[in-house]
Design a protein around this motif. Structure first.
Motif, PDB file in Angstrom:
ATOM      1  N   GLY A  80       0.805  -1.224   0.000  1.00 19.49           N
ATOM      2  CA  GLY A  80       0.000   0.000   0.000  1.00 19.49           C
ATOM      3  C   GLY A  80       0.832   1.265   0.000  1.00 19.49           C
ATOM      4  O   GLY A  80       1.873   1.351  -0.641  1.00 19.49           O
ATOM      5  N   GLY A  81       0.393   2.238   0.767  1.00 22.23           N
ATOM      6  CA  GLY A  81       1.073   3.528   0.804  1.00 22.23           C
ATOM      7  C   GLY A  81       0.419   4.509  -0.161  1.00 22.23           C
ATOM      8  O   GLY A  81      -0.328   4.130  -1.055  1.00 22.23           O
ATOM      9  N   GLY A 134      -6.550  -0.760  -0.503  1.00 14.43           N
ATOM     10  CA  GLY A 134      -5.343  -0.734  -1.308  1.00 14.43           C
ATOM     11  C   GLY A 134      -4.259   0.136  -0.716  1.00 14.43           C
ATOM     12  O   GLY A 134      -3.078  -0.122  -0.902  1.00 14.43           O
ATOM     13  N   ALA A 135      -4.648   1.172   0.014  1.00 14.56           N
ATOM     14  CA  ALA A 135      -3.661   2.134   0.517  1.00 14.56           C
ATOM     15  C   ALA A 135      -3.073   1.727   1.859  1.00 14.56           C
ATOM     16  O   ALA A 135      -1.985   2.163   2.211  1.00 14.56           O
ATOM     17  N   CYS A 136      -3.772   0.900   2.616  1.00  8.27           N
ATOM     18  CA  CYS A 136      -3.314   0.599   3.983  1.00  8.27           C
ATOM     19  C   CYS A 136      -2.000  -0.174   3.966  1.00  8.27           C
ATOM     20  O   CYS A 136      -1.933  -1.271   3.422  1.00  8.27           O
ATOM     21  N   PRO A 137      -0.958   0.379   4.574  1.00  5.77           N
ATOM     22  CA  PRO A 137       0.336  -0.304   4.566  1.00  5.77           C
ATOM     23  C   PRO A 137       0.359  -1.531   5.477  1.00  5.77           C
ATOM     24  O   PRO A 137       1.289  -2.324   5.422  1.00  5.77           O
ATOM     25  N   VAL A 138      -0.659  -1.660   6.295  1.00  3.54           N
ATOM     26  CA  VAL A 138      -0.682  -2.758   7.263  1.00  3.54           C
ATOM     27  C   VAL A 138      -1.485  -3.942   6.734  1.00  3.54           C
ATOM     28  O   VAL A 138      -1.350  -5.065   7.220  1.00  3.54           O
ATOM     29  N   GLY A 139      -2.306  -3.716   5.727  1.00  2.00           N
ATOM     30  CA  GLY A 139      -3.125  -4.802   5.205  1.00  2.00           C
ATOM     31  C   GLY A 139      -4.455  -4.925   5.922  1.00  2.00           C
ATOM     32  O   GLY A 139      -4.979  -6.026   6.075  1.00  2.00           O
ATOM     33  N   LEU A 140      -4.969  -3.794   6.371  1.00  2.00           N
ATOM     34  CA  LEU A 140      -6.278  -3.834   7.022  1.00  2.00           C
ATOM     35  C   LEU A 140      -7.353  -3.503   5.986  1.00  2.00           C
ATOM     36  O   LEU A 140      -7.054  -3.091   4.873  1.00  2.00           O
ATOM     37  N   MET A 141      -8.607  -3.704   6.387  1.00  2.00           N
ATOM     38  CA  MET A 141      -9.727  -3.290   5.556  1.00  2.00           C
ATOM     39  C   MET A 141     -10.413  -2.144   6.292  1.00  2.00           C
ATOM     40  O   MET A 141     -11.367  -2.361   7.040  1.00  2.00           O
TER      41      MET A 141
END
Ligand code: SF4
Ligand code: SF4
Lengths: 491, 365
Positions: free
Chosen positions: A8-9, A376-383
């Motif tokens: 993400g990012g 898509g943007a979360c660098p941690v892989g959350l929803m």
């Protein structure tokens, strides 16, 4: 050096040119400084001065309480006029014990002749002692006591030291300018850390939107092959500790673990500079570089500012073109809103951003359209959308299941949300709520324990009483029997 | 929103910067991407198509307005977000271009009232509203919904004029049987049921170039595979959609049709036929990718796309209806909540099952 990537990012507009074109300027000495005793994560320091007392620059004014604490020093010479609660830069806006010093205008150091020590002749313990004595904390904003970090690093067999020159937050350029102007001292600080932890080397990561800083650091590091200067892409949140570790090493810090426990340590470049000052010259951390920027500021720039300077003084010096629509301490992605300008600069203050109404924009929130951009943007892989739905429904267990505790509050999700939902705000709220509940629960447990203890004590006492009575009775009986026997024998 | 925790949150927290995206901008981008295929449809099918398009859009908006009114929501804000217009637009593109006016009216009202507002408005609907309306129309009015006209390019003499166009839309097509016919998918299916194989039924009816360009009989905006692909690329470049759903959907159709066509070309059509016929391109780039009704996670999107592709192929090949895009997407829409629940991304520092990474994995091997 092999680089990795993180998930993400986002690519927020940098707004870096606003403030990184001029050299760091020195703020004229303010007349009055407001120095909070807590500018770090951990236990507040304890004031060791009294009102009316004269202090010199660099003199200890509040002592650290244990290792998870940091000492505080007088930022200039003058007189302590008051010690009392004052607004601190914290989202709650709650006051913190603050030592107020009127400057005498002389700015006189407590030890006029700064002695020059060779840091490489010192032992790791001596170095972390000096860093502790200088009251250094993580200057990227985390404000974790640096000495403790070095000490743990030495003890826990850290194998990798990463120096964070990412500065991925928009607007902020204080690390950029520091690296350009003081590359040598930063590199020296890094080498001292390497020595203190007993490492072979370190990597300094600099985002590719700071080519001059990169070049300056590269040439300053030239003579020291153990110091690698690495160019990393400008991708927010590159400067976040976990993401930087992942990008440089490919290692993920397991959930619930601190990076030092798995042999990784991350320090900020400004911290490295402060460590250089502290270890070589015994200079405590009494000032720092602060970016003053944002659309409402007239002369956006970086300033060398004594700790304890009110934000108002920065604006007086730089000028405002309009009434700021929002004041932020730190960067706009993760920084904190400050309620007004009578808040002091502290050790972790990387910037003061005064956003104009235009920059803030009009944000009409809409219902979530499930576009998945936050995912898509979360660098941690959350929803984030699912997380938000649960927080909204006050389903905190559900939110934890969806990774609430893994959220690093980076704001990437809210940044991209086309519905302008304040996702991160929801998550911060929920985290705060959980902390409160946790405290409540611990309080309740404690009360329950006290009650149970009391019950047990009463019972024990009752039993003791009974036993004592029984013993007395037995004794009486025995005495009686003895008397009887005596009488018998006498008879 | 009375239980909204934000009202109790003390102060605004970050981020204080935004990408400046908005729902309306997203919707507008999709419309821009639809423009080439739409204009082509207007050109190919003339005034009746333009009238039907307009009627459908207005009806969709009317349905939305009624729904908002009943729900007591602000009209301006939600009518201007572009979502209702887009729904009407997509529905219109999927209709036979010379269908009577009431098809557009019924379809438009169905799409927003039943397909969207009943679920709670934007973002809440389980099914793609345009496809829901299309399927409802197809089942209720099978005759009107399968009267396909060949192209009558508006620039040629064969095209109906403005008044003739009005007449077609409002009082029906004169000499219906002489201008309308089956779509290629319908033709192939009918012939197959009569025992005539594809190698004999398709020649003369199917020309790959004409089908790719769209100069054939079909829905208003579905025929030009090439222009829809162009629009899809615009969506990908503007990052409105990601590649996962269209690639998975088209990929699985290509794979299945290639294998079966190779085994038995008499019975199974080839991949290009499947890609260019019917609503495949519109479906893959604009319908299946509908944000509200498709999964939000990347893995989920792949599964969703594959599901759509497989279902389209199965329905086209074995089902009762010649076309299957709408049905396939609706079926997968129903599976979306489940997909999103089970196929979450892996969380940093955790294993797929949610437990923290093991110590052994900590030291990078
Ligand atoms: S980015 Fe916003 S609108 Fe899109 S899914 Fe996430 S929360 Fe919903
Ligand atoms: S704020 Fe939390 S949920 Fe949002 S992108 Fe950052 S880590 Fe993910």
């Amino acid at each position: 050096m092999k680089l990795f990537r993180f998930r993400g990012g986002v690519h927020p507009h940098g707004h870096k040119l606003l403030s990184n074109q001029q050299e760091i300027d020195v703020l004229p000495l303010p007349r009055r400084l407001y120095v909070p005793v807590q500018q770090h994560i951990g236990v507040p320091a304890q004031p060791v001065v009294v009102p009316g007392q004269k202090v010199l620059k660099g003199e200890l004014i509040a002592a650290a309480q244990g290792t998870l604490s940091a000492a505080v020093h007088a930022p200039t010479s003058g007189t302590v006029v008051e010690i009392g609660p004052f607004t601190a830069p914290h989202p709650s806006g709650l006051p913190v014990t603050t030592i107020i010093i009127d400057s005498d205008g002389e700015d006189r150091w407590c030890d006029e002749q700064a002695h020059n020590t060779d840091p490489f002749s010192l032992t790791p313990q001596e170095i972390s002692d000096r860093v502790a004595a200088a009251g250094i904390v993580g200057m990227g904003g985390a404000t974790f006591p640096s000495a403790l970090k070095l000490h743990l690093g030495h003890k826990q067999r850290v194998h990798t030291l990463i120096i964070n020159g990412g500065e991925c937050e928009p607007y902020l350029t204080c690390d950029d300018r520091l690296m350009r102007e003081s590359a040598d001292t930063v590199i020296d600080g890094v080498r001292i850390m390497v020595h203190a932890i007993g490492l072979e080397g370190a990597s300094i990561a600099i985002e590719d939107n700071k080519p001059q800083a990169y070049a300056a650091m590269r040439s300053a590091a030239e003579p020291y092959p153990e110091i690698r200067v690495v160019r990393v892409p400008s991708l927010y949140p590159m400067g976040s500790e976990k993401q930087m570790i992942q990008f440089l090493t490919g290692i993920e810090v397991p959930a619930g673990t601190r990076s030092a426990e798995i042999g990784l340590l991350v320090h900020n470049v400004a911290t490295a500079h402060a460590i250089h000052e502290a270890v070589r010259f015994a200079r405590p951390l009494v000032s720092r570089v602060v970016t003053v920027s944002g659309g409402a500021v007239r002369n956006k720039r970086n300033l060398q500012v004594p700790i304890g300077t009110l934000v108002q003084e920065l604006f007086d010096y730089c000028g405002l073109v309009e009434n700021p629509a929002r004041l932020i301490m730190g960067g706009p992605m993760m920084g904190q809103v400050i309620p007004h300008t009578r808040v002091p600069v502290v050790k972790g203050t990387s910037g003061i951003i005064a956003l104009s109404q235009r920059e803030l924009g009009e944000m009409q929130t809409m219902p979530c359209i499930r576009c998945g951009r936050c995912v898509g943007a979360c660098p941690v892989g959350l929803m984030p959308l699912e997380l938000m739905a649960r927080v909204r429904a006050a389903d905190f267990d559900g939110a934890i299941d969806y990774g609430l505790h893994d959220c690093i509050s980076c704001g990437s999700c809210a940044y991209v949300c086309p519905s302008h939902l304040p996702l991160t705000q929801f998550f911060n709220f929920a985290k705060g709520e959980l902390v409160t509940r946790d405290v409540e629960k611990r309080k309740n447990d404690y009360t329950r324990k006290l009650a149970a203890d009391r019950q047990a004590r009463l019972q024990r006492e009752a039993e003791e009483k009974k036993r004592a009575a029984a013993e007395r009775k037995a004794a009486r009986a025995a005495a009686k029997a003895a008397k009887a026997t005596e009488q018998e024998t006498q008879a | 929103m009375s239980s909204n925790p934000m009202t109790t949150a003390p102060l605004i927290s970050g981020p204080h910067a935004h990408s400046e995206e908005s729902v309306a901008k997203v919707m507008a981008t999709v419309m821009v991407a639809l423009l080439p295929a739409t204009l082509f449809g207007f050109w190919a099918y003339g005034w009746p198509a333009i009238f039907l398009f307009t009627i459908t859009l207005l009806s969709t908006l009317a349905g939305e307005a009624i729904g908002l009114q009943l729900a007591g929501k602000p009209q301006r804000l939600f009518l201007l977000d572009g979502s209702a217009i887009l729904t009407g637009w997509l529905l219109a593109l999927s209709l036979p271009p010379w269908a009577p006016w009431w098809v557009g009216v019924v379809g438009g009202l169905l799409a927003t009232l039943i397909g969207k507002q009943i679920f709670g408005g934007i973002g809440q609907n389980l099914f793609n509203p345009a496809m829901l309306a299309r399927v409802a129309l197809l089942i209720s009015f099978p005759v009107e919904m399968t009267q396909w006209v060949g192209p009558h390019p508006i620039t040629t003499a064969a095209a109906p004029g403005f008044l003739d166009g009005l007449a077609i839309t409002f009082s029906g097509i004169p000499n219906v049987d002489s201008v309308t016919g089956a779509s290629i998918l319908g033709h192939a299916k009918t012939e197959l049921t009569r025992g005539i194989g594809l190698t004999s039924s398709l020649p003369g009816h199917y020309d790959a170039t004409a089908f790719s360009l769209g100069t054939v009989a079909g829905s208003m905006g579905e025929t030009s595979g090439v222009l829809l692909l162009l629009g899809g690329i615009v969506l990908l470049m503007r990052k409105v959609i990601t590649w996962h759903i269209p690639v998975a959907m088209l990929g699985s159709v290509i794979l299945l049709s290639a294998i079966f066509h190779h085994v038995n070309p008499e019975r199974f059509a080839d991949p290009l036929f499947h890609l260019m016929a019917g609503g495949m391109m519109l479906g893959a780039f604009f319908i299946a990718t509908d944000m509200v009704t498709s999964p939000t996670g990347r893995i989920g999107q792949l599964v969703f796309g594959i599901g759509c592709g497989v279902l389209v192929w199965v329905i086209r090949t074995f089902g009762a209806f010649p076309e299957g895009v709408a049905f396939a997407v609706l079926l997968m829409n129903a599976a979306t909540p489940l997909i999103d629940h089970y196929l979450r991304p892996r969380i940093y520092g955790r294993r797929r099952d949610g437990r923290p990474l093991e110590l052994a994995e900590r030291k990078e091997s």
